[in-house]
Design a protein around this motif. Structure first.
Motif, short mmCIF file in Angstrom:
data_model
loop_
_atom_site.label_atom_id
_atom_site.label_comp_id
_atom_site.label_asym_id
_atom_site.label_seq_id
_atom_site.Cartn_x
_atom_site.Cartn_y
_atom_site.Cartn_z
N LEU A 69 0.83 -1.21 0.00
CA LEU A 69 0.00 0.00 0.00
C LEU A 69 0.86 1.26 0.00
CD1 LEU A 69 -2.81 -1.02 2.53
CD2 LEU A 69 -3.01 -0.76 0.04
N ASN A 70 1.97 1.23 0.70
CA ASN A 70 2.88 2.37 0.71
C ASN A 70 3.48 2.59 -0.67
OD1 ASN A 70 4.40 4.50 1.64
ND2 ASN A 70 5.79 3.26 2.84
N THR A 71 3.78 1.50 -1.36
CA THR A 71 4.29 1.60 -2.72
C THR A 71 3.27 2.27 -3.64
OG1 THR A 71 5.61 -0.38 -2.38
CG2 THR A 71 5.24 0.28 -4.66
N VAL A 72 2.01 1.87 -3.49
CA VAL A 72 0.93 2.49 -4.28
C VAL A 72 0.85 3.98 -3.95
CG1 VAL A 72 -1.57 2.54 -4.65
CG2 VAL A 72 -0.37 0.35 -4.55
N LEU A 73 0.96 4.31 -2.68
CA LEU A 73 0.92 5.72 -2.28
C LEU A 73 2.05 6.51 -2.92
CD1 LEU A 73 -0.28 8.00 -0.51
CD2 LEU A 73 1.33 7.29 1.26
N VAL A 74 3.24 5.94 -2.98
CA VAL A 74 4.38 6.63 -3.59
C VAL A 74 4.11 6.89 -5.07
CG1 VAL A 74 6.81 6.37 -4.24
CG2 VAL A 74 6.06 5.80 -1.93
N VAL A 75 3.53 5.91 -5.76
CA VAL A 75 3.21 6.08 -7.19
C VAL A 75 2.15 7.16 -7.37
CG1 VAL A 75 2.21 4.93 -9.21
CG2 VAL A 75 3.90 3.74 -7.80
N VAL A 76 1.10 7.12 -6.55
CA VAL A 76 0.04 8.12 -6.64
C VAL A 76 0.59 9.50 -6.34
CG1 VAL A 76 -2.11 8.92 -5.56
CG2 VAL A 76 -1.84 6.50 -6.17
N GLU A 77 1.42 9.58 -5.31
CA GLU A 77 2.00 10.86 -4.95
C GLU A 77 2.89 11.40 -6.06
OE1 GLU A 77 4.25 12.82 -1.09
OE2 GLU A 77 4.36 10.66 -1.41
N ALA A 78 3.63 10.54 -6.71
CA ALA A 78 4.50 10.98 -7.80
C ALA A 78 3.68 11.52 -8.97
CB ALA A 78 5.39 9.83 -8.26
N SER A 79 2.54 10.90 -9.22
CA SER A 79 1.72 11.36 -10.34
C SER A 79 0.92 12.62 -10.00
CB SER A 79 0.79 10.25 -10.81
OG SER A 79 -0.15 9.95 -9.80
N LEU A 80 0.68 12.84 -8.70
CA LEU A 80 -0.12 14.01 -8.29
C LEU A 80 0.72 15.03 -7.53
CD1 LEU A 80 -3.30 12.14 -7.00
CD2 LEU A 80 -3.00 13.28 -9.21
N ILE A 81 2.00 15.07 -7.80
CA ILE A 81 2.91 15.90 -7.01
C ILE A 81 2.57 17.39 -7.07
CG2 ILE A 81 4.70 16.25 -8.77
CD1 ILE A 81 6.30 15.28 -5.89
N ASN A 82 2.00 17.83 -8.16
CA ASN A 82 1.68 19.25 -8.31
C ASN A 82 0.25 19.58 -7.92
OD1 ASN A 82 4.25 19.95 -9.22
ND2 ASN A 82 3.75 19.34 -11.31
N ASN A 83 -0.52 18.59 -7.50
CA ASN A 83 -1.91 18.81 -7.14
C ASN A 83 -1.98 19.24 -5.67
OD1 ASN A 83 -4.63 18.68 -6.49
ND2 ASN A 83 -5.00 16.94 -7.84
N LEU A 84 -2.22 20.51 -5.45
CA LEU A 84 -2.22 21.06 -4.10
C LEU A 84 -3.45 20.65 -3.29
CD1 LEU A 84 -0.87 24.66 -4.83
CD2 LEU A 84 0.39 22.67 -3.99
N GLN A 85 -4.51 20.19 -3.97
CA GLN A 85 -5.73 19.79 -3.25
C GLN A 85 -5.54 18.46 -2.52
OE1 GLN A 85 -8.58 19.83 -6.43
NE2 GLN A 85 -9.25 21.92 -5.93
N VAL A 86 -4.78 17.55 -3.08
CA VAL A 86 -4.61 16.23 -2.46
C VAL A 86 -3.33 16.13 -1.62
CG1 VAL A 86 -5.97 15.02 -4.20
CG2 VAL A 86 -3.52 15.24 -4.50
N LYS A 87 -2.46 17.11 -1.76
CA LYS A 87 -1.18 17.04 -1.05
C LYS A 87 -1.33 16.89 0.47
CE LYS A 87 3.39 19.03 -0.91
NZ LYS A 87 4.32 19.98 -1.48
N PRO A 88 -2.23 17.63 1.14
CA PRO A 88 -2.38 17.45 2.59
C PRO A 88 -2.82 16.02 2.97
CG PRO A 88 -3.50 19.44 1.88
CD PRO A 88 -3.06 18.71 0.65
N TYR A 89 -3.67 15.42 2.16
CA TYR A 89 -4.13 14.05 2.44
C TYR A 89 -2.99 13.05 2.25
CZ TYR A 89 -8.68 16.29 2.11
OH TYR A 89 -9.75 17.13 2.30
N LEU A 90 -2.20 13.27 1.22
CA LEU A 90 -1.07 12.38 0.97
C LEU A 90 -0.04 12.47 2.09
CD1 LEU A 90 -0.59 12.92 -2.87
CD2 LEU A 90 -1.66 10.98 -1.73
N GLU A 91 0.17 13.68 2.60
CA GLU A 91 1.11 13.86 3.71
C GLU A 91 0.62 13.14 4.96
OE1 GLU A 91 1.55 18.10 3.97
OE2 GLU A 91 3.07 18.15 2.37
#
Length: 114
Positions: A69-91
């Motif tokens: 699951l952490n690996t999936v999160l890293v991939v999602v985070e890499a693809s959405l790195i510039n999306n400021l709306q989801v960044k707080p949730y990813l953190e």
């Protein structure tokens, strides 16, 4: 109570006896705790490393799932790195994974007696 008073007097005159009594009391408490949890004391300190929750198949499966699951999160985070709306949730998710890893290491260290 008289026996307890006599024991205190003996300890005051003989510090080695006090230490020995404290060690025996501690050993009895440890034996009682072990019996309460269904553990047997065979006198072999190394046997503690072989048991415990961290050596179960379920624990290893859970850790594997967390890593996946952490690996999936890293991939999602890499693809959405510039999306400021989801960044707080990813953190927050990153922090949760970090706490899970800290818990895993803490359990392993505790079971090894470190």
């Amino acid at each position: 109570q008289a026996a307890a008073t006599c024991g205190i007097a003996t300890m005051a005159h003989n510090p080695d006896a006090a230490v020995e009594q404290a060690l025996l009391r501690n050993q009895r408490e440890n034996d009682t705790d072990a019996a309460a949890f269904g553990e047997e004391d065979d006198g072999d300190e190394e046997s503690q490393d072989s048991g415990g929750i961290t050596n179960t198949e379920a624990f290893h499966v859970c850790v594997g799932v967390v890593i996946a699951l952490n690996t999936v999160l890293v991939v999602v985070e890499a693809s959405l790195i510039n999306n400021l709306q989801v960044k707080p949730y990813l953190e927050k998710l990153e922090f949760a994974f970090t706490m899970i890893y800290v818990l895993e290491v803490s359990l392993k260290l505790k079971e090894q007696g470190i």
